[in-house]
Design a protein around this motif. Structure first.
Motif, PDB file in Angstrom:
ATOM      1  N   GLN A   1     -19.953  -2.538 -20.761  1.00  0.00           N
ATOM      2  CA  GLN A   1     -21.009  -2.080 -19.862  1.00  0.00           C
ATOM      3  C   GLN A   1     -21.568  -3.242 -19.041  1.00  0.00           C
ATOM      4  O   GLN A   1     -21.873  -3.083 -17.857  1.00  0.00           O
ATOM      5  CB  GLN A   1     -22.137  -1.409 -20.660  1.00  0.00           C
ATOM      6  CG  GLN A   1     -21.743  -0.098 -21.278  1.00  0.00           C
ATOM      7  CD  GLN A   1     -21.329   0.938 -20.261  1.00  0.00           C
ATOM      8  OE1 GLN A   1     -21.845   0.999 -19.154  1.00  0.00           O
ATOM      9  NE2 GLN A   1     -20.358   1.749 -20.623  1.00  0.00           N
ATOM     10  N   LYS A   2     -21.677  -4.404 -19.652  1.00  0.00           N
ATOM     11  CA  LYS A   2     -22.178  -5.588 -18.953  1.00  0.00           C
ATOM     12  C   LYS A   2     -21.226  -5.977 -17.820  1.00  0.00           C
ATOM     13  O   LYS A   2     -21.667  -6.294 -16.712  1.00  0.00           O
ATOM     14  CB  LYS A   2     -22.332  -6.744 -19.934  1.00  0.00           C
ATOM     15  CG  LYS A   2     -22.917  -7.988 -19.321  1.00  0.00           C
ATOM     16  CD  LYS A   2     -23.076  -9.089 -20.352  1.00  0.00           C
ATOM     17  CE  LYS A   2     -23.587 -10.357 -19.712  1.00  0.00           C
ATOM     18  NZ  LYS A   2     -23.697 -11.457 -20.680  1.00  0.00           N
ATOM     19  N   ARG A   3     -19.911  -5.951 -18.084  1.00  0.00           N
ATOM     20  CA  ARG A   3     -18.931  -6.281 -17.040  1.00  0.00           C
ATOM     21  C   ARG A   3     -18.993  -5.274 -15.900  1.00  0.00           C
ATOM     22  O   ARG A   3     -18.910  -5.649 -14.723  1.00  0.00           O
ATOM     23  CB  ARG A   3     -17.518  -6.319 -17.633  1.00  0.00           C
ATOM     24  CG  ARG A   3     -17.236  -7.549 -18.467  1.00  0.00           C
ATOM     25  CD  ARG A   3     -15.765  -7.688 -18.777  1.00  0.00           C
ATOM     26  NE  ARG A   3     -15.191  -6.517 -19.431  1.00  0.00           N
ATOM     27  CZ  ARG A   3     -15.107  -6.337 -20.744  1.00  0.00           C
ATOM     28  NH1 ARG A   3     -15.550  -7.255 -21.559  1.00  0.00           N
ATOM     29  NH2 ARG A   3     -14.559  -5.246 -21.236  1.00  0.00           N
ATOM     30  N   ILE A   4     -19.168  -4.006 -16.220  1.00  0.00           N
ATOM     31  CA  ILE A   4     -19.270  -2.973 -15.191  1.00  0.00           C
ATOM     32  C   ILE A   4     -20.503  -3.207 -14.327  1.00  0.00           C
ATOM     33  O   ILE A   4     -20.438  -3.129 -13.093  1.00  0.00           O
ATOM     34  CB  ILE A   4     -19.304  -1.564 -15.833  1.00  0.00           C
ATOM     35  CG1 ILE A   4     -17.935  -1.236 -16.434  1.00  0.00           C
ATOM     36  CG2 ILE A   4     -19.728  -0.507 -14.823  1.00  0.00           C
ATOM     37  CD1 ILE A   4     -17.913   0.033 -17.264  1.00  0.00           C
ATOM     38  N   GLU A   5     -21.615  -3.513 -14.964  1.00  0.00           N
ATOM     39  CA  GLU A   5     -22.864  -3.770 -14.230  1.00  0.00           C
ATOM     40  C   GLU A   5     -22.731  -5.005 -13.339  1.00  0.00           C
ATOM     41  O   GLU A   5     -23.187  -4.999 -12.192  1.00  0.00           O
ATOM     42  CB  GLU A   5     -24.026  -3.940 -15.211  1.00  0.00           C
ATOM     43  CG  GLU A   5     -25.365  -4.069 -14.545  1.00  0.00           C
ATOM     44  CD  GLU A   5     -25.769  -2.836 -13.767  1.00  0.00           C
ATOM     45  OE1 GLU A   5     -26.473  -2.996 -12.746  1.00  0.00           O
ATOM     46  OE2 GLU A   5     -25.388  -1.714 -14.139  1.00  0.00           O
ATOM     47  N   GLU A   6     -22.101  -6.068 -13.856  1.00  0.00           N
ATOM     48  CA  GLU A   6     -21.901  -7.277 -13.054  1.00  0.00           C
ATOM     49  C   GLU A   6     -21.032  -6.989 -11.838  1.00  0.00           C
ATOM     50  O   GLU A   6     -21.285  -7.481 -10.741  1.00  0.00           O
ATOM     51  CB  GLU A   6     -21.272  -8.381 -13.902  1.00  0.00           C
ATOM     52  CG  GLU A   6     -22.228  -8.992 -14.902  1.00  0.00           C
ATOM     53  CD  GLU A   6     -21.548  -9.962 -15.840  1.00  0.00           C
ATOM     54  OE1 GLU A   6     -20.296 -10.080 -15.822  1.00  0.00           O
ATOM     55  OE2 GLU A   6     -22.262 -10.618 -16.614  1.00  0.00           O
ATOM     56  N   ARG A   7     -19.999  -6.186 -12.014  1.00  0.00           N
ATOM     57  CA  ARG A   7     -19.119  -5.822 -10.904  1.00  0.00           C
ATOM     58  C   ARG A   7     -19.890  -5.039  -9.852  1.00  0.00           C
ATOM     59  O   ARG A   7     -19.728  -5.264  -8.647  1.00  0.00           O
ATOM     60  CB  ARG A   7     -17.937  -4.999 -11.419  1.00  0.00           C
ATOM     61  CG  ARG A   7     -16.864  -4.799 -10.387  1.00  0.00           C
ATOM     62  CD  ARG A   7     -15.631  -4.068 -10.898  1.00  0.00           C
ATOM     63  NE  ARG A   7     -15.391  -4.207 -12.304  1.00  0.00           N
ATOM     64  CZ  ARG A   7     -15.148  -3.189 -13.140  1.00  0.00           C
ATOM     65  NH1 ARG A   7     -15.127  -1.952 -12.689  1.00  0.00           N
ATOM     66  NH2 ARG A   7     -14.923  -3.388 -14.418  1.00  0.00           N
ATOM     67  N   LYS A   8     -20.766  -4.118 -10.305  1.00  0.00           N
ATOM     68  CA  LYS A   8     -21.579  -3.347  -9.362  1.00  0.00           C
ATOM     69  C   LYS A   8     -22.512  -4.264  -8.577  1.00  0.00           C
ATOM     70  O   LYS A   8     -22.697  -4.078  -7.376  1.00  0.00           O
ATOM     71  CB  LYS A   8     -22.394  -2.295 -10.108  1.00  0.00           C
ATOM     72  CG  LYS A   8     -21.590  -1.113 -10.574  1.00  0.00           C
ATOM     73  CD  LYS A   8     -22.489  -0.112 -11.280  1.00  0.00           C
ATOM     74  CE  LYS A   8     -21.707   1.069 -11.802  1.00  0.00           C
ATOM     75  NZ  LYS A   8     -22.588   2.026 -12.515  1.00  0.00           N
ATOM     76  N   GLN A   9     -23.100  -5.235  -9.268  1.00  0.00           N
ATOM     77  CA  GLN A   9     -24.012  -6.168  -8.600  1.00  0.00           C
ATOM     78  C   GLN A   9     -23.270  -7.007  -7.557  1.00  0.00           C
ATOM     79  O   GLN A   9     -23.774  -7.235  -6.461  1.00  0.00           O
ATOM     80  CB  GLN A   9     -24.681  -7.092  -9.628  1.00  0.00           C
ATOM     81  CG  GLN A   9     -25.744  -6.418 -10.451  1.00  0.00           C
ATOM     82  CD  GLN A   9     -26.920  -5.973  -9.601  1.00  0.00           C
ATOM     83  OE1 GLN A   9     -27.276  -6.614  -8.628  1.00  0.00           O
ATOM     84  NE2 GLN A   9     -27.501  -4.842  -9.973  1.00  0.00           N
ATOM     85  N   ARG A  10     -22.079  -7.492  -7.914  1.00  0.00           N
ATOM     86  CA  ARG A  10     -21.292  -8.278  -6.947  1.00  0.00           C
ATOM     87  C   ARG A  10     -20.937  -7.425  -5.735  1.00  0.00           C
ATOM     88  O   ARG A  10     -21.004  -7.887  -4.596  1.00  0.00           O
ATOM     89  CB  ARG A  10     -20.014  -8.810  -7.601  1.00  0.00           C
ATOM     90  CG  ARG A  10     -20.216 -10.016  -8.471  1.00  0.00           C
ATOM     91  CD  ARG A  10     -18.908 -10.695  -8.810  1.00  0.00           C
ATOM     92  NE  ARG A  10     -17.909  -9.802  -9.371  1.00  0.00           N
ATOM     93  CZ  ARG A  10     -17.746  -9.538 -10.670  1.00  0.00           C
ATOM     94  NH1 ARG A  10     -18.537 -10.095 -11.550  1.00  0.00           N
ATOM     95  NH2 ARG A  10     -16.802  -8.725 -11.069  1.00  0.00           N
ATOM     96  N   GLU A  11     -20.568  -6.180  -5.982  1.00  0.00           N
ATOM     97  CA  GLU A  11     -20.210  -5.270  -4.882  1.00  0.00           C
ATOM     98  C   GLU A  11     -21.418  -5.014  -3.983  1.00  0.00           C
ATOM     99  O   GLU A  11     -21.298  -4.986  -2.762  1.00  0.00           O
ATOM    100  CB  GLU A  11     -19.687  -3.955  -5.470  1.00  0.00           C
ATOM    101  CG  GLU A  11     -19.038  -3.056  -4.458  1.00  0.00           C
ATOM    102  CD  GLU A  11     -17.695  -3.556  -3.964  1.00  0.00           C
ATOM    103  OE1 GLU A  11     -17.338  -3.218  -2.817  1.00  0.00           O
ATOM    104  OE2 GLU A  11     -16.999  -4.285  -4.695  1.00  0.00           O
ATOM    105  N   ALA A  12     -22.584  -4.844  -4.583  1.00  0.00           N
ATOM    106  CA  ALA A  12     -23.791  -4.564  -3.809  1.00  0.00           C
ATOM    107  C   ALA A  12     -24.231  -5.782  -3.002  1.00  0.00           C
ATOM    108  O   ALA A  12     -24.853  -5.629  -1.946  1.00  0.00           O
ATOM    109  CB  ALA A  12     -24.919  -4.128  -4.739  1.00  0.00           C
TER     110      ALA A  12
END
Length: 77
Positions: free
Chosen positions: A46-57
């Motif tokens: 879940q942490k990796r998914i959230e980090e990926r979303k933040q980078r994308e945003a």
């Protein structure tokens, strides 16, 4: 060799030598540790998914444009 085999059979297994309640405690601990490991892995995922979303945003327009699969040459004509 026959003597060693008989001695081994008389000894039994470790499970046979341990008390039943101790075996149950160990099995319970094993199950708890397995659950904790699964929970930790899920949290990391879940942490990796959230980090990926933040980078994308936080991508700039240039980064978004470079990542685009559209071929801009087709729109120039």
């Amino acid at each position: 060799m026959g003597k060693k085999r008989r001695e081994h059979e008389e000894e039994g297994t470790l499970k046979d030598l341990l008390q039943d309640d101790l075996v149950k405690q160990l099995q319970s601990k094993k199950a708890d540790l397995k659950k904790q490991e699964e929970k930790r892995k899920e949290e990391e995922k879940q942490k990796r998914i959230e980090e990926r979303k933040q980078r994308e945003a936080n991508k700039s327009f240039e980064e978004l444009l470079n990542d685009s699969s559209l071929d801009w040459e087709n729109f120039k004509k």
